[in-house]
Design a protein around this motif. Sequence first.
Motif, mmCIF file in Angstrom:
data_model
loop_
_atom_site.group_PDB
_atom_site.id
_atom_site.type_symbol
_atom_site.label_atom_id
_atom_site.label_comp_id
_atom_site.label_asym_id
_atom_site.label_seq_id
_atom_site.Cartn_x
_atom_site.Cartn_y
_atom_site.Cartn_z
ATOM 1 N N CYS A 1 67.892 42.195 34.906
ATOM 2 C CA CYS A 1 69.377 41.557 35.077
ATOM 3 C C CYS A 1 70.129 42.700 34.437
ATOM 4 O O CYS A 1 70.158 43.025 33.217
ATOM 5 C CB CYS A 1 69.538 40.448 34.675
ATOM 6 S SG CYS A 1 71.261 39.863 34.952
ATOM 7 N N CYS B 1 75.613 41.517 36.675
ATOM 8 C CA CYS B 1 76.694 41.825 37.525
ATOM 9 C C CYS B 1 77.271 40.937 38.163
ATOM 10 O O CYS B 1 78.343 40.667 38.701
ATOM 11 C CB CYS B 1 76.134 42.863 38.677
ATOM 12 S SG CYS B 1 74.997 42.041 39.672
ATOM 13 N N ALA B 2 76.616 39.588 38.149
ATOM 14 C CA ALA B 2 76.960 38.404 38.671
ATOM 15 C C ALA B 2 77.084 38.240 40.123
ATOM 16 O O ALA B 2 77.652 37.419 40.903
ATOM 17 C CB ALA B 2 78.596 37.965 38.235
ATOM 18 N N CYS C 1 74.628 37.572 42.034
ATOM 19 C CA CYS C 1 74.074 36.395 42.550
ATOM 20 C C CYS C 1 74.877 35.055 42.390
ATOM 21 O O CYS C 1 74.943 34.235 43.320
ATOM 22 C CB CYS C 1 72.643 36.280 41.981
ATOM 23 S SG CYS C 1 72.912 36.161 39.789
ATOM 24 N N CYS D 1 71.172 40.662 44.871
ATOM 25 C CA CYS D 1 70.770 41.406 43.538
ATOM 26 C C CYS D 1 70.653 42.826 43.474
ATOM 27 O O CYS D 1 69.691 43.422 44.304
ATOM 28 C CB CYS D 1 69.704 40.595 42.987
ATOM 29 S SG CYS D 1 69.181 41.216 41.175
HETATM 30 S S1 SF4 Z 1 72.592 39.842 40.844
HETATM 31 FE FE1 SF4 Z 1 72.376 38.374 39.282
HETATM 32 S S2 SF4 Z 1 70.329 38.584 38.564
HETATM 33 FE FE2 SF4 Z 1 70.761 40.450 39.687
HETATM 34 S S3 SF4 Z 1 71.586 41.972 38.316
HETATM 35 FE FE3 SF4 Z 1 73.211 40.663 39.025
HETATM 36 S S4 SF4 Z 1 73.691 39.001 37.538
HETATM 37 FE FE4 SF4 Z 1 71.431 39.745 37.152
#
Ligand code: SF4
Lengths: 238, 478
Positions: free
Chosen positions: B312, B315-316, B318, B372
Amino acid sequence: MNVSLFITCLCDTFTPDVGKDTVQLLERCGCEVDFPAGQTCCGQPAYNSGYTTQSKQAVKQMITAFEASEYVVGPSGSCVQMVKEYPHILRDEPEWRKRAEHLAGRTYELTQFIVAVLGIDDVHSTFQGTATYHPSCHMTRLLGVKDAPRRLLENVQGLTLINLPQGEDCCGFGGTFAVKNAAISAQMVEEKSCHVTETKAEYLIGGDMGCLMNIGGRLSRNEEDVKVLHIAQVLNSQ
Amino acid sequence: MSIKIGTKTYADRIQEGIDNTFMRHAVSSAQGRFRTGRLKAAEELGDWEDWRTLGEEIRTHTMENLDYYLYQLSEQVEKRGGTVFFAETAEEANTYVQKVAEEKQARKVVKSKSMVTEEIGLNEALEKSGCEVVESDLGEWILQLDEDPPSHIVTPALHKNKSQIRETFVKKKGYTKTDDPEELAAFAREQLRQDFLEADIGVTGCNFAVAESGTVTLVTNEGNARMVSTLPDTQIAVMGMERIVPTWEELEVLVSLLTRAAVGQKLTSYITSLTGTRLENEVDGPEDFHLVIVDNGRSKILGTEFQSALHCIRCAACINVCPVYRHVGGHSYNSIYPGPIGAVLTPLLDGYEDHKELPYASSLCAACTEACPVKIPLHEHLIRHREIIVEKEQKTTKAERLAMTGFAQWASTPAAYKLSTKMAGTVLKPWTKDGSIKNGPGPMKAWTAARDFPAPAKKSFRTWFDEREKRREKDDRL
Ligand code: SF4
């Protein structure tokens, strides 16, 4: 072409008409359809809830039931996706895993089968009305079936398709999620129903009975008169 | 703070989230903006899926050789005059930072945004040893004034609106102007300027540490991290042990993915790189530089089926696509890491006991997995967690276990299954009216609280098919 129908437990019990339309549609597309009576439920309710051991009993039953089938076709993206998980679920049992791989490789979602295997994108159906289409999560994101349903629907005579706002959002079904996290699920299905009614379409079409039961149940609770149809019902309409 | 942010029950938290109309509106519109931004940025970049694959490969490679890169990183930092401390636990990390603060006789510490310092509760630890700690990221500053935990890992004060923020400023800082965002931000900037000048120590997080050069890289939009990392003479960077890239080349890829996935930006306003202390021939840089590398449960994840959770990059994306998060908000997760990644990470770092509901707070729609940028199979991890909760932790109810055993028998016995498809209508008849059930019994109650349930068909599909086959055989015989 010989096709074994994988009916799914929901269609079998609650919406046998969807099954009938699926059989007739496949026959109209030139297939010989059989129904292996040993089939039950794909095992997803247990597997997705963490009861992998319990789900394996269902999984093995299904593998045995479809052992002799040339192609297996089901009117549900989610249940078909579950079959695709079988080799992973049985990864520690080499014999079963092989059989699972064999089954997973021959199993298709209905519209995927018609478009990708049979090479048909017009099933010559006629259906009068305006409709919006809900692309369910497992069918699109996990199974990767995005275009096939739309292509078939676009070729239905008389049907006007209206885009569903935020269509890619989950309807909140999620199998046992709808019961275990009922409060959250209720918010999600309410949001989805609002998006459906916003379109002012007469019909909501989908490819998964689970999602349709969920959204349909909410629409009827809200006394909305949108009618809910499985895509097989539309594609088999003449 | 620590990972867990409160003591309320899961059900209470969820209901509070659902009832908080304002928060839901704010979250929903932010999600809409982030989603459009991310999709647009991905499209502009082109080959988004190839970029994701590359991101996944870089993260996989780095995690598989983590010991090597951590060693390289620490060698490089020390070569550039820095001090590296490996903290196995939150406590070790805090004690080390406290010790540095004591040695420097520090009275004031300014911080830039960092999730790992939230995770280990560094602010509280420093306050205990007599330091004033000032958060300088605007969102974090607001939350600090309000003593409120973050509800999002990138935009921590997402759940607050401008009038709430104004109120906080009025109450805590004697603010007198309007709730115009410009005015609010100008006020914060003015207040913080003094803090920057007075601070003895600057604490930053770390988005990526570049192993080959011993560089800590920060990706920000407000520029506060630059102030934190240039004004005070003593610098402390705190990083989770997985936040590492081998070289600048990989950094470029991951930063490209991070800014696009997080907020739909090609680039953030600031990317700050900090390499060691001020050396003799250099004009800037801190006198003292410490890098605290925090394990706090991460090495336990290495080598398990959850290893990719360490990929991870925070980045948020998800969180921004999650429909559950949209309806309940970040605080409902009772973890500083909310949303899908929070539901995966929190039980791994903080145990199942307090977080056993989190893996179920998902319909498994996989929107998270799809969003993601480094392809973490988040929804699959949630299923793995459920498996552990059921089989190893045995934390599910007896009723549920019985139901699932019953399910297994039913689904593996075609005769029983067939009988049930026949009987379903009869069994549910007392609750059925006009072809649907509005107030069902047992587990159906939860379903019918919000929606109707269809009555089972009079004749199941398999019966129809059987009859059709028989009819056909008969026709053939005639
Ligand atoms: S989408 Fe969620 S799990 Fe994937 S890198 Fe970003 S914060 Fe991490």
